[in-house]
Design a protein around this motif. Structure first.
Motif, mmCIF file in Angstrom:
data_model
loop_
_atom_site.group_PDB
_atom_site.id
_atom_site.type_symbol
_atom_site.label_atom_id
_atom_site.label_comp_id
_atom_site.label_asym_id
_atom_site.label_seq_id
_atom_site.Cartn_x
_atom_site.Cartn_y
_atom_site.Cartn_z
ATOM 1 N N LYS A 1 46.083 36.808 50.985
ATOM 2 C CA LYS A 1 44.747 36.800 51.565
ATOM 3 C C LYS A 1 44.849 36.368 53.019
ATOM 4 O O LYS A 1 45.829 35.747 53.422
ATOM 5 C CB LYS A 1 43.828 35.825 50.813
ATOM 6 C CG LYS A 1 43.586 36.174 49.353
ATOM 7 C CD LYS A 1 42.686 35.124 48.697
ATOM 8 C CE LYS A 1 42.460 35.431 47.236
ATOM 9 N NZ LYS A 1 41.612 34.402 46.583
ATOM 10 N N LEU A 2 43.823 36.693 53.801
ATOM 11 C CA LEU A 2 43.785 36.185 55.170
ATOM 12 C C LEU A 2 43.686 34.663 55.107
ATOM 13 O O LEU A 2 42.737 34.127 54.526
ATOM 14 C CB LEU A 2 42.590 36.749 55.928
ATOM 15 C CG LEU A 2 42.805 38.044 56.707
ATOM 16 C CD1 LEU A 2 41.482 38.530 57.284
ATOM 17 C CD2 LEU A 2 43.826 37.866 57.817
ATOM 18 N N PRO A 3 44.646 33.934 55.674
ATOM 19 C CA PRO A 3 44.647 32.480 55.565
ATOM 20 C C PRO A 3 43.712 31.783 56.549
ATOM 21 O O PRO A 3 43.633 30.565 56.565
ATOM 22 C CB PRO A 3 46.107 32.120 55.843
ATOM 23 C CG PRO A 3 46.568 33.194 56.758
ATOM 24 C CD PRO A 3 45.860 34.442 56.317
ATOM 25 N N PHE A 4 43.030 32.553 57.381
ATOM 26 C CA PHE A 4 42.072 31.993 58.330
ATOM 27 C C PHE A 4 40.729 32.700 58.171
ATOM 28 O O PHE A 4 40.680 33.906 57.908
ATOM 29 C CB PHE A 4 42.565 32.157 59.772
ATOM 30 C CG PHE A 4 43.901 31.525 60.034
ATOM 31 C CD1 PHE A 4 44.021 30.158 60.187
ATOM 32 C CD2 PHE A 4 45.045 32.308 60.120
ATOM 33 C CE1 PHE A 4 45.252 29.573 60.417
ATOM 34 C CE2 PHE A 4 46.273 31.742 60.358
ATOM 35 C CZ PHE A 4 46.386 30.362 60.501
ATOM 36 N N SER A 5 39.663 31.946 58.371
ATOM 37 C CA SER A 5 38.332 32.527 58.222
ATOM 38 C C SER A 5 37.750 33.008 59.540
ATOM 39 O O SER A 5 36.786 33.752 59.557
ATOM 40 C CB SER A 5 37.374 31.502 57.598
ATOM 41 O OG SER A 5 37.285 30.339 58.412
ATOM 42 N N ARG A 6 38.336 32.565 60.686
ATOM 43 C CA ARG A 6 37.798 32.990 61.978
ATOM 44 C C ARG A 6 38.882 33.068 63.029
ATOM 45 O O ARG A 6 40.024 32.690 62.790
ATOM 46 C CB ARG A 6 36.691 32.065 62.482
ATOM 47 C CG ARG A 6 36.654 30.703 61.949
ATOM 48 C CD ARG A 6 35.578 29.826 62.490
ATOM 49 N NE ARG A 6 36.063 28.450 62.523
ATOM 50 C CZ ARG A 6 35.504 27.489 63.208
ATOM 51 N NH1 ARG A 6 34.459 27.747 63.940
ATOM 52 N NH2 ARG A 6 35.998 26.293 63.182
ATOM 53 N N LEU A 7 38.470 33.524 64.189
ATOM 54 C CA LEU A 7 39.371 33.677 65.332
ATOM 55 C C LEU A 7 38.939 32.730 66.439
ATOM 56 O O LEU A 7 37.759 32.648 66.774
ATOM 57 C CB LEU A 7 39.328 35.122 65.844
ATOM 58 C CG LEU A 7 40.015 35.397 67.197
ATOM 59 C CD1 LEU A 7 41.520 35.233 67.079
ATOM 60 C CD2 LEU A 7 39.642 36.789 67.693
ATOM 61 N N LYS A 8 39.913 32.002 67.010
ATOM 62 C CA LYS A 8 39.639 31.113 68.133
ATOM 63 C C LYS A 8 40.723 31.304 69.196
ATOM 64 O O LYS A 8 41.910 31.232 68.877
ATOM 65 C CB LYS A 8 39.608 29.651 67.679
ATOM 66 C CG LYS A 8 38.461 29.311 66.737
ATOM 67 C CD LYS A 8 38.488 27.866 66.293
ATOM 68 C CE LYS A 8 39.560 27.635 65.245
ATOM 69 N NZ LYS A 8 39.526 26.251 64.695
ATOM 70 N N VAL A 9 40.307 31.528 70.419
ATOM 71 C CA VAL A 9 41.212 31.556 71.566
ATOM 72 C C VAL A 9 40.689 30.515 72.553
ATOM 73 O O VAL A 9 39.565 30.645 73.051
ATOM 74 C CB VAL A 9 41.277 32.945 72.227
ATOM 75 C CG1 VAL A 9 42.267 32.921 73.399
ATOM 76 C CG2 VAL A 9 41.696 34.007 71.212
ATOM 77 N N LYS A 10 41.482 29.484 72.796
ATOM 78 C CA LYS A 10 41.013 28.338 73.577
ATOM 79 C C LYS A 10 41.883 28.108 74.806
ATOM 80 O O LYS A 10 43.088 28.370 74.790
ATOM 81 C CB LYS A 10 41.038 27.068 72.724
ATOM 82 C CG LYS A 10 40.212 27.125 71.452
ATOM 83 C CD LYS A 10 40.359 25.822 70.687
ATOM 84 C CE LYS A 10 39.540 25.811 69.407
ATOM 85 N NZ LYS A 10 39.694 24.529 68.675
#
Length: 301
Positions: free
Chosen positions: A80-89
């Motif tokens: 499964k996708l192990p992350f629920s969202r995308l963040k670029v900081k």
């Protein structure tokens, strides 16, 4: 569907951070890639997941940028996708030590390949230090490794100042999950006068991927910051889950404790659980159960 997980970092001077952030964010969104990428003047640090082609395209773009052509990455897979969202900081540091004068682009310790790591940490003259946080160390570490008992990487310099002396401990070997914390720590140690400073190239993850269980000096599991929670030899998912009351990794043994209640508390946070917090967690548990029935949550959320 099987998803690819890629972890990477590189200490290197990066300019035009705002432009690069916008371009990376747009590309990842277009390809359906989730995870976190941190940019700073000192380098890049990220863990992302998506289809094999999507990850390949993102890595190809990153390697097309100035000073990142030789960006290395580590791979593993999950169902499964192990992350629920995308963040670029954009941050001041890609891993926060809190000492801007410490710069791995100027000096760094000796990289040790996973195949040579056992020899280094078996040397009785070498002080072996786990540079990770206390809750990470608790579920697994290398034989002979010292636990600094730090709650954050910012506390590492204070631990060194109070426990090690370069005149008495000239040889030091350090490690962390993926290599980034121990690499920056090695730069700090050199600035403090330690003569022989080693760090595990690619971190624990690379070691578990390349060293057989029969030869391994690793004990336990390795905490990771995604839905898998922890991994073991061969980067297979481990047995730990998260306590949703405090975020601490919990084992099967922890779940046998009378202080464990699913989605509410564990032995690590039970004594700090107030009636108000318990009521909030119970409400959140009801929401989680609904989402699980809808198939929108996995092991780590």
């Amino acid at each position: 569907m099987t998803y690819l997980i890629a972890t990477f970092y590189k200490f290197v001077t990066i300019t035009g951070l705002k432009t690069k952030k916008a371009e990376i964010l747009a590309l990842c969104r277009k390809l359906g890639v989730k995870g976190t990428i941190i940019l700073a003047q000192e380098g890049i640090n990220g863990t992302i997941s998506g289809s094999q082609k999507a990850i390949a395209d993102v890595l190809a773009y990153l390697r097309s940028l100035e000073n990142l052509a030789d960006l290395e990455h580590k791979e593993s897979t999950f169902q499964k996708l192990p992350f629920s969202r995308l963040k670029v900081k954009i941050k001041s540091e890609i891993v926060t030590l809190g000492l801007p004068e410490v710069n791995p682009n100027q000096q760094v310790g000796t990289y040790v390949d996973p195949q040579d790591w056992n020899k280094i940490i078996s040397d009785p003259e070498v002080v072996v230090i786990d540079t990770r946080n206390d809750y990470e160390v608790e579920i697994g570490s290398f034989q002979r490794a010292k636990n600094p008992n730090t709650e954050s990487f910012r506390e590492f310099p204070e631990y060194i100042e109070g426990n090690l002396d370069p005149t008495q401990h000239p040889k030091v070997a350090m490690f962390c999950t993926g290599g980034i914390r121990c690499e920056k720590a090695s730069s700090y140690m050199l600035s403090q006068g330690f003569k022989e400073v080693y760090h595990l190239k690619g971190g624990i993850l690379k070691y578990l991927e390349n060293v057989s269980p029969e030869e391994s000096m690793w004990e336990g599991e390795c905490f990771v910051f995604d839905e898998r929670v922890a991994v073991k030899e061969g980067l297979e998912p481990g047995s730990h889950q998260l306590c949703y009351g405090c975020g601490h990794p919990i084992s099967e043994e922890d779940k046998q404790s009378p202080h464990y209640e699913s989605d509410i508390s564990c032995p690590h946070c039970y004594h700090q659980l107030t009636p108000e917090k318990k009521a909030r967690l119970e409400d959140r548990r009801r929401q989680r159960e609904y989402l699980k029935k809808a198939g929108k949550l996995g092991k780590g959320f």
